[in-house]
Design an enzyme around this catalytic site. Structure first.
Site, PDB file in Angstrom:
ATOM      1  N   PHE A  65     133.767  51.880  -7.771  1.00  0.00           N
ATOM      2  CA  PHE A  65     134.555  50.997  -8.626  1.00  0.00           C
ATOM      3  C   PHE A  65     135.518  51.844  -9.455  1.00  0.00           C
ATOM      4  O   PHE A  65     135.139  52.899  -9.949  1.00  0.00           O
ATOM      5  CB  PHE A  65     133.624  50.179  -9.533  1.00  0.00           C
ATOM      6  CG  PHE A  65     134.244  48.914 -10.029  1.00  0.00           C
ATOM      7  CD1 PHE A  65     134.354  47.811  -9.200  1.00  0.00           C
ATOM      8  CD2 PHE A  65     134.741  48.831 -11.312  1.00  0.00           C
ATOM      9  CE1 PHE A  65     134.930  46.640  -9.644  1.00  0.00           C
ATOM     10  CE2 PHE A  65     135.323  47.668 -11.776  1.00  0.00           C
ATOM     11  CZ  PHE A  65     135.422  46.565 -10.945  1.00  0.00           C
ATOM     12  N   ALA A  68     128.672  51.731 -11.424  1.00  0.00           N
ATOM     13  CA  ALA A  68     127.854  52.468 -12.387  1.00  0.00           C
ATOM     14  C   ALA A  68     126.445  51.894 -12.512  1.00  0.00           C
ATOM     15  O   ALA A  68     125.489  52.628 -12.777  1.00  0.00           O
ATOM     16  CB  ALA A  68     128.545  52.485 -13.748  1.00  0.00           C
ATOM     17  N   TYR A  69     126.300  50.604 -12.328  1.00  0.00           N
ATOM     18  CA  TYR A  69     124.993  49.964 -12.462  1.00  0.00           C
ATOM     19  C   TYR A  69     123.994  50.492 -11.424  1.00  0.00           C
ATOM     20  O   TYR A  69     122.786  50.540 -11.679  1.00  0.00           O
ATOM     21  CB  TYR A  69     125.150  48.445 -12.327  1.00  0.00           C
ATOM     22  CG  TYR A  69     123.923  47.676 -12.717  1.00  0.00           C
ATOM     23  CD1 TYR A  69     123.639  47.417 -14.053  1.00  0.00           C
ATOM     24  CD2 TYR A  69     123.040  47.205 -11.753  1.00  0.00           C
ATOM     25  CE1 TYR A  69     122.505  46.711 -14.414  1.00  0.00           C
ATOM     26  CE2 TYR A  69     121.909  46.495 -12.108  1.00  0.00           C
ATOM     27  CZ  TYR A  69     121.646  46.253 -13.437  1.00  0.00           C
ATOM     28  OH  TYR A  69     120.522  45.549 -13.797  1.00  0.00           O
ATOM     29  N   GLU A  70     124.495  50.901 -10.272  1.00  0.00           N
ATOM     30  CA  GLU A  70     123.633  51.394  -9.196  1.00  0.00           C
ATOM     31  C   GLU A  70     123.277  52.869  -9.340  1.00  0.00           C
ATOM     32  O   GLU A  70     122.480  53.398  -8.566  1.00  0.00           O
ATOM     33  CB  GLU A  70     124.306  51.152  -7.837  1.00  0.00           C
ATOM     34  CG  GLU A  70     124.409  49.690  -7.445  1.00  0.00           C
ATOM     35  CD  GLU A  70     125.509  48.916  -8.151  1.00  0.00           C
ATOM     36  OE1 GLU A  70     125.387  47.689  -8.255  1.00  0.00           O
ATOM     37  OE2 GLU A  70     126.498  49.535  -8.619  1.00  0.00           O
ATOM     38  N   VAL A 102     133.823  52.943 -16.356  1.00  0.00           N
ATOM     39  CA  VAL A 102     133.570  51.562 -16.763  1.00  0.00           C
ATOM     40  C   VAL A 102     134.583  51.245 -17.857  1.00  0.00           C
ATOM     41  O   VAL A 102     134.606  51.911 -18.896  1.00  0.00           O
ATOM     42  CB  VAL A 102     132.127  51.370 -17.283  1.00  0.00           C
ATOM     43  CG1 VAL A 102     131.876  49.899 -17.617  1.00  0.00           C
ATOM     44  CG2 VAL A 102     131.103  51.874 -16.268  1.00  0.00           C
ATOM     45  N   THR A 146     134.784  40.254 -21.288  1.00  0.00           N
ATOM     46  CA  THR A 146     133.438  39.676 -21.327  1.00  0.00           C
ATOM     47  C   THR A 146     132.421  40.753 -21.711  1.00  0.00           C
ATOM     48  O   THR A 146     132.743  41.939 -21.706  1.00  0.00           O
ATOM     49  CB  THR A 146     133.054  39.105 -19.943  1.00  0.00           C
ATOM     50  OG1 THR A 146     132.922  40.198 -19.021  1.00  0.00           O
ATOM     51  CG2 THR A 146     134.107  38.120 -19.433  1.00  0.00           C
ATOM     52  N   HIS A 169     130.208  41.998 -19.991  1.00  0.00           N
ATOM     53  CA  HIS A 169     129.802  42.747 -18.800  1.00  0.00           C
ATOM     54  C   HIS A 169     129.839  44.259 -19.039  1.00  0.00           C
ATOM     55  O   HIS A 169     128.949  44.988 -18.591  1.00  0.00           O
ATOM     56  CB  HIS A 169     130.723  42.355 -17.631  1.00  0.00           C
ATOM     57  CG  HIS A 169     130.358  42.977 -16.335  1.00  0.00           C
ATOM     58  ND1 HIS A 169     129.278  42.567 -15.595  1.00  0.00           N
ATOM     59  CD2 HIS A 169     130.930  43.990 -15.633  1.00  0.00           C
ATOM     60  CE1 HIS A 169     129.199  43.290 -14.498  1.00  0.00           C
ATOM     61  NE2 HIS A 169     130.191  44.164 -14.501  1.00  0.00           N
ATOM     62  N   PHE A 210     126.088  63.273 -17.519  1.00  0.00           N
ATOM     63  CA  PHE A 210     126.763  61.981 -17.628  1.00  0.00           C
ATOM     64  C   PHE A 210     128.273  62.182 -17.625  1.00  0.00           C
ATOM     65  O   PHE A 210     128.866  62.542 -18.637  1.00  0.00           O
ATOM     66  CB  PHE A 210     126.313  61.286 -18.916  1.00  0.00           C
ATOM     67  CG  PHE A 210     126.707  59.846 -19.004  1.00  0.00           C
ATOM     68  CD1 PHE A 210     126.021  58.880 -18.290  1.00  0.00           C
ATOM     69  CD2 PHE A 210     127.755  59.446 -19.812  1.00  0.00           C
ATOM     70  CE1 PHE A 210     126.368  57.538 -18.378  1.00  0.00           C
ATOM     71  CE2 PHE A 210     128.117  58.112 -19.908  1.00  0.00           C
ATOM     72  CZ  PHE A 210     127.422  57.152 -19.190  1.00  0.00           C
TER      73      PHE A 210
END
Length: 154
Positions: free
Chosen positions: A22, A57-59, A82, A87, A89, A114
């Site tokens: 992403f 990033a969530y994965e 990100v 929203t 999110h 990170f």
């Protein structure tokens, strides 16, 4: 007084880099910064770097956990971007990514650097992926190199 510091040479050490697809147009620059830093400053060979691409990033935390549990790597570097939207999110994704990677580091006693930029605007993200504000992928790789050597001494 004893002072423990880590150098950045990590020849022979193995690194995994988790890369979010992403926002790929800036994330590729973060990946390039991380790889070049490992090779140039850490003297890490190509064969000792594994790149794992994930959707976002969530994965990253579950991927980091699987890599850490394999026992094959001396450090993991996560790079992604990100960018805040209209929203909540952003908070969910950035927060879970950050805390999840931190849990992997402490659970497996392994450096997890990170290099995920979290910004309010696209311009800020571009600045942090290799222009005005440096390259956060490169900075994460330097952190991983140093921490591999610090933890080796403890």
């Amino acid at each position: 007084m004893q002072v423990i510091e880590g150098g950045i040479n990590a020849a022979g050490k193995k690194f995994a880099i988790i890369v979010s697809r992403f926002n790929h147009f800036m994330v590729e620059s973060l990946l390039d910064g991380a790889v070049q830093t490992l090779k140039h400053y850490g003297e890490v060979a190509d064969d000792d770097i594994t790149v794992v691409r994930v959707p976002g990033a969530y994965e990253m935390p579950v991927t980091a956990k699987r890599l850490a549990s394999s026992g094959k790597y001396d450090a993991i570097i996560a790079v992604g971007a990100v960018i805040r939207g209209g929203t909540p999110h952003f908070e969910f994704v950035a927060g879970e990514c950050n805390s999840g990677l931190g849990r992997v580091a402490t659970e497996f006693d392994l450096p997890v650097a990170f290099g995920v930029i979290t910004t309010d605007t696209l311009e800020q993200a571009i600045e942090r992926s290799g222009s005005k504000a440096g390259n956060k992928g490169s900075e994460a790789a330097l952190s991983a190199l140093e921490m591999v050597n610090v933890l080796k001494q403890l």
